[in-house]
Design an enzyme around this catalytic site. Structure first.
Site, short mmCIF file in Angstrom:
data_model
loop_
_atom_site.label_atom_id
_atom_site.label_comp_id
_atom_site.label_asym_id
_atom_site.label_seq_id
_atom_site.Cartn_x
_atom_site.Cartn_y
_atom_site.Cartn_z
N GLU A 78 -2.04 -36.41 58.24
CA GLU A 78 -0.80 -35.81 57.84
C GLU A 78 -0.43 -36.34 59.13
OE1 GLU A 78 1.08 -31.64 58.60
OE2 GLU A 78 0.56 -33.13 59.75
N GLU A 79 0.34 -36.62 59.46
CA GLU A 79 1.37 -36.83 60.68
C GLU A 79 1.78 -37.57 60.23
OE1 GLU A 79 1.53 -34.77 62.71
OE2 GLU A 79 -0.04 -33.72 63.65
#
Length: 361
Positions: A214-215
């Site tokens: 996600e990051e």
């Protein structure tokens, strides 16, 4: 010392696990341990996102509750001749919170403790003390005297690096400090939602998901949502708490302990009006506290989920957290528990007719 109940033990295991983008195995195994007992089946997609399915009504609407497994960290890119490690950030870091912090380098031979090196103030000119050191000039010291010794320790380019900060219950026992709240608290919400639905009727199929990467661009949310094809998606993540010195209401409005945040807007998604209004209505009926939030920068997994296939109505529900994207964050246990209570209440009402109605709003 606080005696840990089942919830605190789960939160400790999730946050103490190490997992940066592209290397989420430890975090995935921790999440699987806690969610599998409440799921009908547990699978992974091709990138490594964990998908736990719980069927209330076969063929009912598919509801996705996604938290991401990864935490911000670093990747080793080079070992210099003196044994110092150069690195690439993986996820968003602000230089001012990085220097002199302890880290674990995850090698094939096990974890090695290191520190992001810094110069003593005694040797810095006055002007330089006012400047932030750029990431490209930073290095990690693992106590190696040469490149060869570092390699003997097991270090090589591509190794993951994670912050060191053990889970801790603070003196105010409602406040919990740990690394990786962003976003193991979302994984914990997904686990607890499935747990609280155990033995309860719900007119749908629920997917508790731990997404990867996600990051670095909401990548695992994209692939896992493609696998699930949800009718409605909820991204569960941390939000920004604005209740510390130096942060104004214009910066961030939420306060820890006053309820989960309903994210109306971020840079990756405009929240779906019908889903948002339905969640707010449910919160008010159940007398669950909540707060609003909006972020002009950044995004959550909902940003990828809502663009799946022909489009998925989605909403992000977040837990206000202090000091995100640093080595240690603080959140309030009540906000976590209220987020779970709210999502469970919503899921119990999401039959096919309701889903069809609210998605047209």
């Amino acid at each position: 010392m606080t005696a840990y109940d089942e919830t605190l033990t789960m939160l400790k295991d999730l946050t103490d696990a190490n997992g940066v983008p592209g290397n989420e195995k430890e975090a995935r195994e921790a999440m699987k341990k806690y969610i599998a007992p409440y799921a009908d089946e547990v699978t992974t997609d091709g990138l490594g996102s964990l998908i736990a399915k719980k069927t209330g009504q076969t063929g009912g609407p598919r509801i996705m509750v996604a938290g991401h497994l990864d935490e911000i960290g670093f990747m080793i890119t080079h070992i210099d001749e003196k044994g110092f490690l150069k690195f690439q950030t993986v996820g968003g870091w602000w230089e001012q919170v990085m220097l002199a912090q302890r880290v674990n380098v995850m090698t094939r031979k096990g974890n090695i403790t290191g520190i992001i090196g810094s110069k003593p103030p005694h040797i810095l000119p006055a002007e330089q003390r006012k400047k932030t050191i750029e990431k490209k000039d930073m290095f990690i010291d693992i106590g190696a005297s040469s490149r060869e010794e570092a390699e003997e320790f097991g270090v090589r380019p591509g190794d993951s690096v994670v912050p060191i900060c053990d889970f801790e219950v603070m003196n105010n026992e409602k406040l919990l400090m740990a690394k990786a709240w962003d976003n193991r608290i979302g994984c914990a919400i997904a686990i607890e939602v499935l747990k609280q639905l155990e033995g309860e009727a719900h007119p749908n199929e629920v997917y508790g998901v731990g997404t990867v990467q996600e990051e670095v661009g909401l990548r695992g949310a994209r692939t896992s949502a493609h696998a699930i094809q949800p009718d409605i998606g909820f991204g569960v993540d941390v939000g920004i708490a604005g209740d510390t010195p130096g942060v104004t209401e214009n910066d961030a409005r939420a306060k820890i302990g006053e309820g989960p945040q309903i994210l109306v807007y971020d840079a990756s998604m405009i929240s779906h009006k019908g889903v948002r209004e339905f969640v707010l209505e449910t919160a008010e009926e159940a007398e669950i506290p909540y707060q609003f939030d909006a972020m002009s920068a950044g995004g959550t997994d909902s940003g990828a989920i809502h663009l799946t296939a022909n489009g998925v109505p989605a909403l992000s529900i977040t837990v206000p957290t202090r000091y995100i994207h640093t080595h240690a964050g603080i959140l309030h246990r009540d906000d976590f528990e209220h987020a779970v209570k709210l999502i469970v209440a919503v899921i119990k009402k999401l039959d096919r007719e309701t889903v069809d109605r609210i998605t047209l709003d």
